[in-house]
Design an enzyme around this catalytic site. Structure first.
Site, mmCIF file in Angstrom:
data_model
loop_
_atom_site.group_PDB
_atom_site.id
_atom_site.type_symbol
_atom_site.label_atom_id
_atom_site.label_comp_id
_atom_site.label_asym_id
_atom_site.label_seq_id
_atom_site.Cartn_x
_atom_site.Cartn_y
_atom_site.Cartn_z
ATOM 1 N N LYS A 131 0.789 -1.226 0.000
ATOM 2 C CA LYS A 131 0.000 0.000 0.000
ATOM 3 C C LYS A 131 0.830 1.291 0.000
ATOM 4 O O LYS A 131 0.355 2.340 -0.466
ATOM 5 C CB LYS A 131 -0.943 0.007 1.203
ATOM 6 C CG LYS A 131 -2.095 -0.984 1.105
ATOM 7 C CD LYS A 131 -3.132 -0.512 0.110
ATOM 8 C CE LYS A 131 -4.409 -1.329 0.196
ATOM 9 N NZ LYS A 131 -5.464 -0.808 -0.703
ATOM 10 N N SER A 157 0.492 -10.068 -0.808
ATOM 11 C CA SER A 157 0.277 -8.615 -0.766
ATOM 12 C C SER A 157 0.537 -7.976 0.587
ATOM 13 O O SER A 157 0.770 -6.773 0.669
ATOM 14 C CB SER A 157 -1.151 -8.289 -1.207
ATOM 15 O OG SER A 157 -2.092 -8.880 -0.328
#
Length: 402
Positions: free
Chosen positions: A53, A303
């Protein structure tokens, strides 16, 4: 709707140089053996802040005007976007306020505050936090940093795709977890520009599969449920921009259930020595469950790795139970001295390790002179459990119940 182009992704990569890490690409022989393929792991769980992110958040804040920077930024997040925005804002000297659901994992809340953001816990879901963050941005004149549905966010996330091509030029299939769709959108932009023949597959949690109907209807549609252990991809509704990217660039979107996600988390911890949150393990879960037809070397995107230790403990126990390596057996023994010792001796002879023992005299279903014994055991698989149960029956114990 205009899609993000490869030049925007390359520009983001230049901005991120020295800010984000080029995360490792590790071959996984364990997952390859389980799936019959050549499997590689793109370890964004080892990125700064513990997820991808930061890439999009930093790129988005870089584009702000001086006036926008003075007013500060605001975002909503279940945890990973919050940390990315918090660190990105801190690195650029911009004030950040983050709205998170009340039940957001405590480690993610603490980490976001440690990066310098003001955290406000509101509502029961990400969508509740999102609505409050949007209202706050309007009231305070702040820029809202969307978690996925913005060109700058998509371009920043797309830098992962550039790294994949650089690290594994012969890549044939890439699997990416999908929540709101920012990561897969950006990754697909990079891959389609550089390796147009690569197969790109998105993976959603079955309990929050908003893209399935949205792709069918050609417009963002809210998911019927948003109930999954994968809080990082528990998004009720995709963005218009991310849906357009997925429609145009992604080959397929599949779903995995919570049990498959838990199994993937445990396997990555045990065999790859990687701590990965359930959302981050979605790509591996899809591989292990056989949901995906793959070709060539396969890259599974990990992720994120921001997982509450208590949740990890729960998932490990659940995963071991699914694999037959942790089991709870119930049986009865006569209420006489030495009977519990005899039972445990037999369990030891069968090479099961006793983790815990509970001894109940007052169960209403017990006959007079009986005691229920509950055994928590470490075992070596389903065949071992079945052999243990058979040994207990042959020794005269009632059929043990799981």
């Amino acid at each position: 709707m205009e899609l993000v182009g490869i030049e925007a992704v390359r520009a983001a990569q230049r901005l991120l140089e020295g800010v984000t890490q080029v995360t490792p690409m590790e071959r996984s022989r364990a997952i390859g053996a389980a799936t019959g393929g050549d499997v590689w792991l793109k370890c964004e769980n080892l990125q700064r802040t513990g997820s991808f992110k930061l890439r999009g958040a930093y790129n988005r804040i870089c584009q702000l005007s001086d006036d926008e920077r003075r007013h500060g930024v605001v975002c909503a997040s279940a945890g990973n976007h919050a940390q990315g925005v918090a660190l990105a804002a801190k690195l650029q000297g911009v004030a950040a306020t983050v709205f998170m659901p009340k039940e957001a994992p405590l480690p993610k809340v603490d980490a976001t505050e440690a990066y310098g953001a003001e955290v406000q816990l509101v509502g029961e879901s990400f969508d509740d936090a999102l609505q409050r963050a949007l209202a706050f941005a309007e009231e305070e004149g702040r820029v809202f940093v969307h978690p996925f549905d913005h060109p700058d966010i998509i371009a920043g996330q797309g830098t992962v795709g550039l790294e994949i091509v650089d690290q594994l030029p012969e890549v044939g299939t890439v699997l990416v977890c999908v929540g709101g769709g920012g990561l897969i959108s950006g990754t697909a932009v990079a891959l389609r520009a550089l390796r147009p023949d690569v197969r790109i597959v998105g993976v959603q949690a079955a309990g929050a599969s908003s893209f399935e109907r949205s792709l069918q209807e050609g417009t963002p549609v809210e998911a019927a449920t948003c109930d999954t252990i994968a809080d990082g991809i528990a998004v009720k509704r995709p963005g218009e921009l991310t849906l357009a990217h997925v429609e145009a660039l992604v080959d397929e979107v599949v779903t995995v259930d919570d049990e498959e996600l838990a199994r993937a988390v445990v396997l990555l911890l045990e065999r790859a020595k990687l701590v990965v949150e359930p959302a981050g393990a979605a790509a591996v879960a899809a591989l292990l469950s056989g949901r995906v037809e793959v070709r060539g070397p396969v890259v599974a995107m990990l992720s994120g790795g921001n997982i509450d230790p208590l949740v990890l403990q729960h998932l490990v126990t659940g995963g071991l139970t699914t694999e037959g390596r942790y089991v709870t057996l119930r049986t009865t023994v006569p209420d006489h001295p030495g009977e519990l010792s005899r039972l445990l001796r037999l369990v030891g002879e069968q090479r099961a390790n006793v983790v815990g023992v509970a001894h109940h005299r007052l169960e209403h279903r017990l006959q007079l002179g009986q005691v229920e014994v509950v055994l928590e055991l470490e075992t070596r698989g389903h065949d071992h459990v079945e052999g243990l149960r058979q040994a207990l029956v042959e020794a005269g114990y009632p059929q043990p119940r799981l």
